[in-house]
Design a protein around this motif. Structure first.
Motif, PDB file in Angstrom:
ATOM      1  N   ASN A   1      13.243  -0.385  -8.644  1.00 28.44           N
ATOM      2  CA  ASN A   1      12.528  -1.638  -8.873  1.00 28.44           C
ATOM      3  C   ASN A   1      11.196  -1.688  -8.131  1.00 28.44           C
ATOM      4  N   MET A   2      11.084  -1.008  -6.973  1.00 27.61           N
ATOM      5  CA  MET A   2       9.859  -1.059  -6.170  1.00 27.61           C
ATOM      6  C   MET A   2       8.879   0.061  -6.512  1.00 27.61           C
ATOM      7  N   GLY A   3       9.265   0.976  -7.398  1.00 27.34           N
ATOM      8  CA  GLY A   3       8.424   2.144  -7.667  1.00 27.34           C
ATOM      9  C   GLY A   3       7.022   1.782  -8.097  1.00 27.34           C
ATOM     10  N   ASN A   4       6.929   0.882  -9.107  1.00 26.70           N
ATOM     11  CA  ASN A   4       5.600   0.527  -9.617  1.00 26.70           C
ATOM     12  C   ASN A   4       4.725  -0.116  -8.548  1.00 26.70           C
ATOM     13  N   MET A   5       5.325  -1.015  -7.740  1.00 24.57           N
ATOM     14  CA  MET A   5       4.533  -1.694  -6.712  1.00 24.57           C
ATOM     15  C   MET A   5       4.065  -0.708  -5.648  1.00 24.57           C
ATOM     16  N   LEU A   6       4.942   0.268  -5.286  1.00 20.04           N
ATOM     17  CA  LEU A   6       4.559   1.238  -4.257  1.00 20.04           C
ATOM     18  C   LEU A   6       3.411   2.121  -4.727  1.00 20.04           C
ATOM     19  N   GLU A   7       3.429   2.521  -6.025  1.00 22.34           N
ATOM     20  CA  GLU A   7       2.347   3.343  -6.540  1.00 22.34           C
ATOM     21  C   GLU A   7       1.017   2.601  -6.462  1.00 22.34           C
ATOM     22  N   ARG A   8       1.048   1.318  -6.791  1.00 17.50           N
ATOM     23  CA  ARG A   8      -0.184   0.542  -6.699  1.00 17.50           C
ATOM     24  C   ARG A   8      -0.631   0.365  -5.245  1.00 17.50           C
ATOM     25  N   LEU A   9       0.349   0.284  -4.289  1.00 15.72           N
ATOM     26  CA  LEU A   9       0.023   0.011  -2.878  1.00 15.72           C
ATOM     27  C   LEU A   9      -0.566   1.229  -2.178  1.00 15.72           C
ATOM     28  N   ILE A  10      -0.012   2.442  -2.421  1.00 15.30           N
ATOM     29  CA  ILE A  10      -0.464   3.619  -1.669  1.00 15.30           C
ATOM     30  C   ILE A  10      -1.721   4.232  -2.261  1.00 15.30           C
ATOM     31  N   GLY A  11      -2.105   3.864  -3.470  1.00 17.62           N
ATOM     32  CA  GLY A  11      -3.349   4.351  -4.039  1.00 17.62           C
ATOM     33  C   GLY A  11      -3.134   5.513  -4.971  1.00 17.62           C
ATOM     34  N   SER A  12      -4.205   5.779  -5.740  1.00 19.40           N
ATOM     35  CA  SER A  12      -4.107   6.818  -6.764  1.00 19.40           C
ATOM     36  C   SER A  12      -4.247   8.220  -6.205  1.00 19.40           C
ATOM     37  N   ASP A  13      -4.826   8.393  -4.952  1.00 22.14           N
ATOM     38  CA  ASP A  13      -5.010   9.730  -4.388  1.00 22.14           C
ATOM     39  C   ASP A  13      -3.748  10.266  -3.738  1.00 22.14           C
ATOM     40  N   ILE A  14      -2.665   9.470  -3.734  1.00 24.91           N
ATOM     41  CA  ILE A  14      -1.389   9.909  -3.161  1.00 24.91           C
ATOM     42  C   ILE A  14      -0.345   9.858  -4.274  1.00 24.91           C
TER      43      ILE A  14
ATOM     44  N   ALA B   1       2.982   6.255   5.572  1.00 25.76           N
ATOM     45  CA  ALA B   1       2.698   7.538   4.931  1.00 25.76           C
ATOM     46  C   ALA B   1       1.273   7.570   4.408  1.00 25.76           C
ATOM     47  N   ARG B   2       0.837   6.460   3.816  1.00 25.33           N
ATOM     48  CA  ARG B   2      -0.548   6.389   3.323  1.00 25.33           C
ATOM     49  C   ARG B   2      -1.557   6.556   4.450  1.00 25.33           C
ATOM     50  N   ASP B   3      -1.321   5.857   5.598  1.00 23.45           N
ATOM     51  CA  ASP B   3      -2.250   5.945   6.731  1.00 23.45           C
ATOM     52  C   ASP B   3      -2.277   7.345   7.324  1.00 23.45           C
ATOM     53  N   ALA B   4      -1.172   8.075   7.226  1.00 20.21           N
ATOM     54  CA  ALA B   4      -1.118   9.427   7.782  1.00 20.21           C
ATOM     55  C   ALA B   4      -1.826  10.432   6.895  1.00 20.21           C
ATOM     56  N   MET B   5      -2.161  10.035   5.658  1.00 22.09           N
ATOM     57  CA  MET B   5      -2.840  10.958   4.747  1.00 22.09           C
ATOM     58  C   MET B   5      -4.132  10.326   4.255  1.00 22.09           C
ATOM     59  N   PRO B   6      -5.159  10.243   5.143  1.00 24.24           N
ATOM     60  CA  PRO B   6      -6.411   9.585   4.719  1.00 24.24           C
ATOM     61  C   PRO B   6      -7.118  10.338   3.613  1.00 24.24           C
ATOM     62  N   ARG B   7      -6.830  11.653   3.474  1.00 19.81           N
ATOM     63  CA  ARG B   7      -7.499  12.452   2.443  1.00 19.81           C
ATOM     64  C   ARG B   7      -6.595  12.662   1.209  1.00 19.81           C
ATOM     65  N   GLY B   8      -5.494  11.923   1.144  1.00 17.96           N
ATOM     66  CA  GLY B   8      -4.602  12.049   0.000  1.00 17.96           C
ATOM     67  C   GLY B   8      -3.483  13.041   0.247  1.00 17.96           C
ATOM     68  N   GLY B   9      -2.477  13.102  -0.743  1.00 17.22           N
ATOM     69  CA  GLY B   9      -1.355  14.011  -0.583  1.00 17.22           C
ATOM     70  C   GLY B   9      -0.166  13.547  -1.415  1.00 17.22           C
ATOM     71  N   THR B  10       1.028  13.926  -0.991  1.00 18.89           N
ATOM     72  CA  THR B  10       2.264  13.579  -1.709  1.00 18.89           C
ATOM     73  C   THR B  10       3.209  12.878  -0.770  1.00 18.89           C
ATOM     74  N   ALA B  11       3.733  11.721  -1.194  1.00 21.10           N
ATOM     75  CA  ALA B  11       4.703  10.971  -0.403  1.00 21.10           C
ATOM     76  C   ALA B  11       6.071  11.134  -1.067  1.00 21.10           C
ATOM     77  N   ASP B  12       7.005  11.797  -0.383  1.00 21.10           N
ATOM     78  CA  ASP B  12       8.350  12.023  -0.903  1.00 21.10           C
ATOM     79  C   ASP B  12       9.276  10.957  -0.364  1.00 21.10           C
ATOM     80  N   HIS B  13      10.086  10.360  -1.276  1.00 22.50           N
ATOM     81  CA  HIS B  13      11.081   9.377  -0.870  1.00 22.50           C
ATOM     82  C   HIS B  13      12.432   9.839  -1.397  1.00 22.50           C
ATOM     83  N   CYS B  14      13.347  10.166  -0.439  1.00 25.85           N
ATOM     84  CA  CYS B  14      14.643  10.713  -0.819  1.00 25.85           C
ATOM     85  C   CYS B  14      15.751   9.797  -0.346  1.00 25.85           C
ATOM     86  N   HIS B  15      16.802   9.651  -1.164  1.00 26.55           N
ATOM     87  CA  HIS B  15      18.024   8.937  -0.772  1.00 26.55           C
ATOM     88  C   HIS B  15      19.152   9.927  -0.765  1.00 26.55           C
TER      89      HIS B  15
END
Length: 735
Positions: free
Chosen positions: A671-684, A715-729
């Motif tokens: 349910n939070m996937g779409n909101m998180l993508e908008r929050l962390i930005g397109s470069d991540i 995670a976004r703040d730790a990657m100022p130049r962009g990257g990949t944020a992995d979320h695992c359960h």
């Protein structure tokens, strides 16, 4: 001489006289005429002419004999006179010489030869050559003057010895030498007298006179000379300086009219009524009135001078100005009392001990502090030797500190003394040699250093603690002198700037950039004027050249007089602080956004409640086969999705009330996937890895969503130049 010329005549006359005398005698002896008288009467006429001739011859012979006798006597007297003159010439102790008209020496007496033995022979030399060693005639020659004028002339010349060195003085007189026959001057007699002793005596007398005059005028004592009537004859410079009067002002005046105070006026006048009062020296102290009306206390001593008849000629009064001395004596008495008070009240122990003799080391004086320090009373400590207080002391033979004291040195040492109860305590002594009334003593100042040593130990511990704190401090700390040179550089400064302490000591701080040299000097000047820096942000360089932003704090190091002796500088690296400030600013922005979102979500949730409620009502009235049911169902689903989005916004703004329930974390994440993508930005790129076997959890959906949201933001703040944020359960552990 006469006899030698006329001896034949005298012989003939003598023979004739003898012949005639024999004839007369024969006539008288052989005549027969009666008596001797008758015979004489007969003979006389017969020899009358003959007798006359005999008488004449007799008279002539008698005159010749008389003449010869007196001439012989005259010759003898002349010889005696010439001999006397020669002896007199030779025995005169003054010098005599006879010169011709050319001033050439004809004759000298032995005295001159003795005086000028270095110039012998004198006879034949010119007088100026023999006596003065000159080759030309003197400009003022007494001999020349005598030859010209026929009169005596004199002058004083130096007496020269060997080498032309003056050895005395000669008084020279020139007299004319006259010709007996013509009466004209045919030469010069020079009479020379050695006046060296007289000249030296005269010079000595003059020197003595000058000395007496100088002594009279320069002596520090007052000197006043009076006549028998008390009139001032003379006074010296010291008298003028003290009184302000000059000799011209007082000479001939009675001294009491100017110099005597009114109380002593009648007594001073009465003293000069009887001259016999001056026969003995008079000593006493009298006040003297100065020209400006002031009074000076003078210690007078009067001496009387008498003439040949024993009458008083002068009274000489010699005085010393004791005004200051009298005051000084009074001050000395006060000073002695003050020093005694200081001695008795001094906080440090003071001991005076014998320095020599059988009682060496015996305490002869002690102040109350010395007695109290050692646990004695003053009378008790005066019965002790210093060895009772200092068992280690060795007074005789002298060694160690005692030998240095006896050599005149003042020593300062730390030793141990013993109290009356036997306890030992540390003492600092300052001792030296002193002399009073031709006896030597040791003066010692003792100070109990127990408290000081405790303070020193505490200070040493505090210093060690401070040093440890500085070394362990995470802040970069260094100390500069007033010129900006580094005196101390702690390990944190080494870590922050990269320079080791040995590299920066006694140097200017190397961290300042070249283009900020003037700024650094201005800051140092401000600090030296008493200003402290508190949190001033500066940019500096490390040893490797990389920049570093620091916050500077300073504090001055002051001496006892309040002067600045150094500067303590503390630096903190503010890079992390700046980053945290930026995060705080961003959080504050997010908080504002969250509040706004919360407000919107709250209002939107109210609308959704109405939409979902009416949708449920419409669905309850529609049949299953009603074509509108599908549309209303879509409206209901959209309302549910909107309600879920609202809950997320409320969770983000933290305005949602805690409602714990059983949750499917995979569903929450989807349910939070779409909101998180908008929050962390397109470069991540957001990668979600879910575990289908993940169990349920009990929790508040909003809080779970807030945790996931915070992880995404970090995670976004730790990657100022962009990257990949992995979320695992994943499931961990049982259940």
């Amino acid at each position: 001489m006469f006899i030698s010329k006329y001896k034949i005549v005298f012989v003939v006359i003598l023979i004739g006289l003898i012949s005639l005398s024999l004839d007369v005698a024969g006539e008288i002896l052989f005549a027969q005429h009666g008596s001797l008288w008758d015979t004489f009467l007969v003979v006389v006429p017969k020899y009358k002419l003959y007798s006359r001739m005999v008488l004449l011859l007799t008279i002539i012979a008698l005159g010749g004999f008389i003449y010869c006798y007196f001439e012989q006597v005259g010759l003898k007297e002349k010889e005696k006179g010439e001999h006397f003159q020669a002896n007199l010439f030779a025995s005169i102790q003054d010098g005599i010489c006879i010169l011709d008209k050319s001033l050439r020496i004809l004759k000298v007496n032995p005295t001159l030869e003795k005086w000028f033995a270095h110039a012998l022979p004198l006879v034949g030399k010119k007088c100026y050559e023999a006596f003065l060693g000159r080759m030309e005639q003197c400009l003022e020659c007494t001999g020349c003057r005598t030859l010209e004028t026929g009169e005596a002339a004199g002058k004083i010349i130096p007496k020269l010895g060997a080498g032309g060195k003056a050895v005395g003085w000669l008084d020279l007189y020139s007299f004319p030498l006259l010709d007996r026959d013509t009466g004209k001057t045919k030469g010069v007699i020079k009479y020379i007298r050695d006046i060296t002793a007289w000249k030296r005596a005269e010079e000595s007398l003059l020197r003595e006179k000058d000395f007496v005059t100088a002594l009279f005028d320069t002596i520090g004592a007052l000197v006043l000379v009076l006549d028998p009537q008390g009139r001032i004859v003379r006074l010296n410079q010291a008298f003028e300086d003290i009184t302000g009067y000059t000799l011209a002002e007082l000479q001939g005046q009675h001294f009491w009219d100017y110099l005597v105070i009114p109380e002593d006026l009648e007594k001073a006048r009465a003293r000069f009524q009887d001259p016999q009062n001056h026969r003995l020296p008079v000593n006493g102290q009298k006040y003297l009135v100065t020209k400006d009306g002031g009074r000076r206390l003078i210690a007078w001593s009067d001496t009387t001078l008498f003439d040949k008849q024993g009458a008083v000629e002068y009274i000489i009064s010699t005085g010393l100005d004791i005004t200051a001395r009298t005051k000084a004596e009074a001050l000395l008495r006060e000073s002695e009392e003050r020093y005694k008070m200081l001695f008795d009240s001094a906080p440090d122990a003071i001991l005076i001990m014998e320095a020599a003799g059988e009682e060496v080391g015996q305490i002869v004086a002690a102040n109350p502090a010395a007695a109290a320090m050692h646990g004695y009373t003053v009378p008790e400590i005066l019965d002790l030797n210093i060895t009772a207080l200092d068992p280690a002391a060795s007074m005789a033979p002298y060694n160690g500190g005692m030998s240095r004291i006896m050599a005149g040195e003042w020593i300062t040492e730390e030793i141990t003394h013993q109290r009356k109860d036997g306890t030992m305590f540390p003492v600092e002594i300052h001792a030296g040699l002193m002399e009073m009334e031709n006896r030597k003593y040791i003066l010692a100042f003792d100070r109990d250093t127990s408290a000081r040593k405790r303070r020193e130990e505490a200070l040493r511990e505090a210093h060690q603690t401070q040093e440890a704190l500085i070394k362990a401090s995470p802040l970069a700390i260094f100390v500069m002198d007033p010129e900006g040179r580094v005196r101390m550089w702690n390990p944190a400064a080494e870590r922050m700037f990269g320079w080791q302490e040995a590299e920066v000591l006694e140097r200017l701080v190397p961290a300042a950039p070249q283009d900020q040299t003037e700024e650094s000097r201005a800051l140092l000047k401000r600090i030296l004027h008493g200003e402290s820096l508190n949190g001033v942000e500066l940019r500096r360089h490390r040893k490797d050249g990389s920049p570093i932003d620091i916050s500077v704090f300073t504090a001055p190091l002051l001496d006892a007089a309040g002067g600045i002796t150094g500067i303590v500088v503390m630096n903190t690296d503010i890079a992390e602080s700046k980053r945290l400030k930026e995060q705080l600013l961003q959080a504050q922005k997010m908080e504002v956004v969250g509040r706004l979102a919360g407000g919107v979500a709250h209002d939107f949730n109210n609308l959704l409640t109405a939409i979902n409620g009416y949708s449920e009502l419409v669905l309850s009235y529609l049949e299953v086969d009603n074509p509108l049911r599908q549309d209303v169902a879509e409206i209901r689903k959209a309302g549910d999705r909107a309600a879920s989005l609202t809950r997320q916004l409320l969770a983000f703004s933290r305005k949602q009330m805690l409602q714990s329930k059983v949750l499917d974390l995979n569903q929450v994440m989807e349910n939070m996937g779409n909101m998180l993508e908008r929050l962390i930005g397109s470069d991540i790129h957001l990668s979600i890895d879910l575990d289908a076997a993940l169990g349920r959890v009990m929790g508040d959906p909003g809080q779970i969503e807030q945790v996931i949201l915070n992880l995404a933001i970090n995670a976004r703040d730790a990657m100022p130049r962009g990257g990949t944020a992995d979320h695992c359960h994943r499931q961990r552990g049982p259940g």
